[in-house]
Design a protein around this motif. Sequence first.
Motif, PDB file in Angstrom:
ATOM      1  N   VAL A 198     -52.249  11.477  41.115  1.00  0.00           N
ATOM      2  CA  VAL A 198     -51.637  12.440  42.041  1.00  0.00           C
ATOM      3  C   VAL A 198     -50.354  11.868  42.633  1.00  0.00           C
ATOM      4  O   VAL A 198     -49.341  12.570  42.767  1.00  0.00           O
ATOM      5  CB  VAL A 198     -52.631  12.814  43.157  1.00  0.00           C
ATOM      6  CG1 VAL A 198     -51.954  13.679  44.215  1.00  0.00           C
ATOM      7  CG2 VAL A 198     -53.839  13.543  42.576  1.00  0.00           C
ATOM      8  N   SER A 199     -50.370  10.586  42.966  1.00  0.00           N
ATOM      9  CA  SER A 199     -49.189   9.954  43.564  1.00  0.00           C
ATOM     10  C   SER A 199     -48.014   9.949  42.598  1.00  0.00           C
ATOM     11  O   SER A 199     -46.881  10.274  42.973  1.00  0.00           O
ATOM     12  CB  SER A 199     -49.522   8.518  43.989  1.00  0.00           C
ATOM     13  OG  SER A 199     -50.561   8.497  44.947  1.00  0.00           O
ATOM     14  N   VAL A 200     -48.280   9.566  41.346  1.00  0.00           N
ATOM     15  CA  VAL A 200     -47.207   9.506  40.348  1.00  0.00           C
ATOM     16  C   VAL A 200     -46.615  10.891  40.105  1.00  0.00           C
ATOM     17  O   VAL A 200     -45.392  11.065  40.045  1.00  0.00           O
ATOM     18  CB  VAL A 200     -47.731   8.900  39.031  1.00  0.00           C
ATOM     19  CG1 VAL A 200     -46.701   9.056  37.915  1.00  0.00           C
ATOM     20  CG2 VAL A 200     -48.069   7.425  39.220  1.00  0.00           C
ATOM     21  N   LEU A 201     -47.475  11.886  39.985  1.00  0.00           N
ATOM     22  CA  LEU A 201     -46.986  13.237  39.721  1.00  0.00           C
ATOM     23  C   LEU A 201     -46.311  13.841  40.947  1.00  0.00           C
ATOM     24  O   LEU A 201     -45.376  14.638  40.820  1.00  0.00           O
ATOM     25  CB  LEU A 201     -48.151  14.126  39.273  1.00  0.00           C
ATOM     26  CG  LEU A 201     -48.796  13.734  37.942  1.00  0.00           C
ATOM     27  CD1 LEU A 201     -49.979  14.645  37.634  1.00  0.00           C
ATOM     28  CD2 LEU A 201     -47.788  13.792  36.808  1.00  0.00           C
ATOM     29  N   SER A 202     -46.763  13.452  42.133  1.00  0.00           N
ATOM     30  CA  SER A 202     -46.178  14.002  43.357  1.00  0.00           C
ATOM     31  C   SER A 202     -44.742  13.541  43.563  1.00  0.00           C
ATOM     32  O   SER A 202     -43.953  14.230  44.222  1.00  0.00           O
ATOM     33  CB  SER A 202     -47.025  13.604  44.572  1.00  0.00           C
ATOM     34  OG  SER A 202     -48.321  14.162  44.484  1.00  0.00           O
ATOM     35  N   ILE A 203     -44.405  12.385  43.028  1.00  0.00           N
ATOM     36  CA  ILE A 203     -43.037  11.882  43.175  1.00  0.00           C
ATOM     37  C   ILE A 203     -42.037  12.848  42.548  1.00  0.00           C
ATOM     38  O   ILE A 203     -40.919  13.032  43.047  1.00  0.00           O
ATOM     39  CB  ILE A 203     -42.902  10.487  42.530  1.00  0.00           C
ATOM     40  CG1 ILE A 203     -43.747   9.471  43.302  1.00  0.00           C
ATOM     41  CG2 ILE A 203     -41.450  10.033  42.497  1.00  0.00           C
ATOM     42  CD1 ILE A 203     -43.766   8.095  42.668  1.00  0.00           C
TER      43      ILE A 203
END
Length: 220
Positions: free
Chosen positions: A188-193
């Motif tokens: 989620v963190s990687v895609l949220s960037i």
Amino acid sequence: MASPDSEDAAYLAQDRQGQLIALNVVMATIATASVALRFYARKTSKAGYWWDDWMCLASLPITLTVNIFSAEFVDTGQGKHDVTLPWGDTRYLHQLYFELLFYNASLVFFKLSLLFLYNRVFSRFTWLKFVTWTLGVLIMMWLVAVEFVLIFQCSPLRRAWDEKVPGKCLNQKSLFIAQSVPTITFDVSVLSIAIPLVWMIQLPRSSKIALIGVFGMGGM
């Protein structure tokens, strides 16, 4: 009307091993073709290669190893009902023990590829380098930690796939949660960037949404 015995026999005879092998062959082919086309496009466009390309390439043999393990699971009975398998066969758990090590590594290299891609495409955002490098370091630290725990989850090691061996193991439910929650969080963190990055680009709203969807599909 079929007799109960014939219905039981038909149920026990169900076999999806061929489908499992075919699925892994298809997925391995798609992965290989995708990486090959990526490098071909970079070469023909004379754009050169960067770290996101090399991380993607590094993830390929690891991913193919996971596919090989998954396909070989049919030799241990995967694809058939468990009641038809010989009791005490440890081959499945033995292969799964090693497959999980490769599986985690393949996910990490792909996440790193996305982070490097963000840096290459959105290099004008000065804050991005700090965010991606911090997240990348955390992901690598998690990989080292989780691989260590998976390797030494049981004492002796053999008990991880053979319950008849005396010894003790970590709680499997807790181990699963400890492995899954960080994985999902990092995903989620990687895609949220990508969301704020894409939203700041001068594009129509529909194009921004489509581009975010592309990044989302790439991370699935």
